[in-house]
Write a protein that holds these residues in place. Sequence first.
Motif, PDB file in Angstrom:
ATOM      1  N   UNK A  28       0.841  -1.202   0.000  1.00  0.00           N
ATOM      2  CA  UNK A  28       0.000   0.000   0.000  1.00  0.00           C
ATOM      3  C   UNK A  28       0.874   1.250   0.000  1.00  0.00           C
ATOM      4  N   UNK A  29       1.915   1.278   0.822  1.00  0.00           N
ATOM      5  CA  UNK A  29       2.796   2.445   0.884  1.00  0.00           C
ATOM      6  C   UNK A  29       3.509   2.706  -0.434  1.00  0.00           C
ATOM      7  N   UNK A  30       3.853   1.650  -1.158  1.00  0.00           N
ATOM      8  CA  UNK A  30       4.547   1.821  -2.436  1.00  0.00           C
ATOM      9  C   UNK A  30       3.623   2.279  -3.554  1.00  0.00           C
ATOM     10  N   UNK A  31       2.339   1.976  -3.457  1.00  0.00           N
ATOM     11  CA  UNK A  31       1.422   2.282  -4.547  1.00  0.00           C
ATOM     12  C   UNK A  31       0.518   3.481  -4.290  1.00  0.00           C
ATOM     13  N   UNK A  32       0.316   3.844  -3.041  1.00  0.00           N
ATOM     14  CA  UNK A  32      -0.565   4.956  -2.703  1.00  0.00           C
ATOM     15  C   UNK A  32       0.277   6.045  -2.055  1.00  0.00           C
ATOM     16  N   UNK A  33       0.030   7.295  -2.415  1.00  0.00           N
ATOM     17  CA  UNK A  33       0.772   8.421  -1.858  1.00  0.00           C
ATOM     18  C   UNK A  33       0.243   8.726  -0.452  1.00  0.00           C
ATOM     19  N   UNK A  34       0.861   8.087   0.547  1.00  0.00           N
ATOM     20  CA  UNK A  34       0.394   8.211   1.918  1.00  0.00           C
ATOM     21  C   UNK A  34       1.565   7.926   2.855  1.00  0.00           C
ATOM     22  N   UNK A  35       1.545   8.548   4.034  1.00  0.00           N
ATOM     23  CA  UNK A  35       2.609   8.269   4.996  1.00  0.00           C
ATOM     24  C   UNK A  35       2.179   7.138   5.934  1.00  0.00           C
ATOM     25  N   UNK A  36       3.155   6.588   6.645  1.00  0.00           N
ATOM     26  CA  UNK A  36       2.936   5.390   7.452  1.00  0.00           C
ATOM     27  C   UNK A  36       1.930   5.620   8.579  1.00  0.00           C
ATOM     28  N   UNK A  37       2.061   6.726   9.303  1.00  0.00           N
ATOM     29  CA  UNK A  37       1.165   6.989  10.436  1.00  0.00           C
ATOM     30  C   UNK A  37      -0.286   7.115   9.994  1.00  0.00           C
ATOM     31  N   UNK A  38      -0.506   7.818   8.903  1.00  0.00           N
ATOM     32  CA  UNK A  38      -1.866   7.972   8.380  1.00  0.00           C
ATOM     33  C   UNK A  38      -2.412   6.629   7.924  1.00  0.00           C
ATOM     34  N   UNK A  39      -1.574   5.825   7.288  1.00  0.00           N
ATOM     35  CA  UNK A  39      -2.009   4.500   6.841  1.00  0.00           C
ATOM     36  C   UNK A  39      -2.432   3.639   8.020  1.00  0.00           C
ATOM     37  N   UNK A  40      -1.665   3.661   9.095  1.00  0.00           N
ATOM     38  CA  UNK A  40      -2.011   2.861  10.274  1.00  0.00           C
ATOM     39  C   UNK A  40      -3.345   3.317  10.869  1.00  0.00           C
ATOM     40  N   UNK A  41      -3.578   4.629  10.901  1.00  0.00           N
ATOM     41  CA  UNK A  41      -4.831   5.147  11.434  1.00  0.00           C
ATOM     42  C   UNK A  41      -6.002   4.752  10.534  1.00  0.00           C
ATOM     43  N   UNK A  42      -5.797   4.816   9.225  1.00  0.00           N
ATOM     44  CA  UNK A  42      -6.851   4.441   8.275  1.00  0.00           C
ATOM     45  C   UNK A  42      -7.177   2.955   8.404  1.00  0.00           C
ATOM     46  N   UNK A  43      -6.158   2.098   8.464  1.00  0.00           N
ATOM     47  CA  UNK A  43      -6.391   0.661   8.599  1.00  0.00           C
ATOM     48  C   UNK A  43      -7.112   0.347   9.902  1.00  0.00           C
ATOM     49  N   UNK A  44      -6.749   1.045  10.959  1.00  0.00           N
ATOM     50  CA  UNK A  44      -7.427   0.856  12.236  1.00  0.00           C
ATOM     51  C   UNK A  44      -8.899   1.260  12.137  1.00  0.00           C
ATOM     52  N   UNK A  45      -9.159   2.395  11.510  1.00  0.00           N
ATOM     53  CA  UNK A  45     -10.547   2.854  11.326  1.00  0.00           C
ATOM     54  C   UNK A  45     -11.349   1.863  10.496  1.00  0.00           C
ATOM     55  N   UNK A  46     -10.759   1.371   9.410  1.00  0.00           N
ATOM     56  CA  UNK A  46     -11.461   0.427   8.545  1.00  0.00           C
ATOM     57  C   UNK A  46     -11.761  -0.883   9.264  1.00  0.00           C
ATOM     58  N   UNK A  47     -10.821  -1.335  10.090  1.00  0.00           N
ATOM     59  CA  UNK A  47     -11.071  -2.552  10.872  1.00  0.00           C
ATOM     60  C   UNK A  47     -12.174  -2.329  11.889  1.00  0.00           C
ATOM     61  N   UNK A  48     -12.160  -1.190  12.558  1.00  0.00           N
ATOM     62  CA  UNK A  48     -13.198  -0.886  13.548  1.00  0.00           C
ATOM     63  C   UNK A  48     -14.579  -0.768  12.907  1.00  0.00           C
TER      64      UNK A  48
END
Length: 53
Positions: A28-48
């Motif tokens: 995901x980090x290699x293909x989407x323009x996003x930083x690691x912290x934001x990605x972790x927060x997004x994945x957490x939100x999506x799981x919740x």
Amino acid sequence: MLDRKYQRKKHTVEKFIKKFGKVDHSVILNNVDIDYDTLMRILSDLRNEGRIK
């Protein structure tokens, strides 16, 4: 409330996961323009929300 940029990134990540079926952080980090912290927060939100496993 989260801002519009965050919502766009969240939608992009969710769309990528649905398209490729991978929740691998490095892919995901290699293909989407996003930083690691934001990605972790997004994945957490999506799981919740129950949108990803």
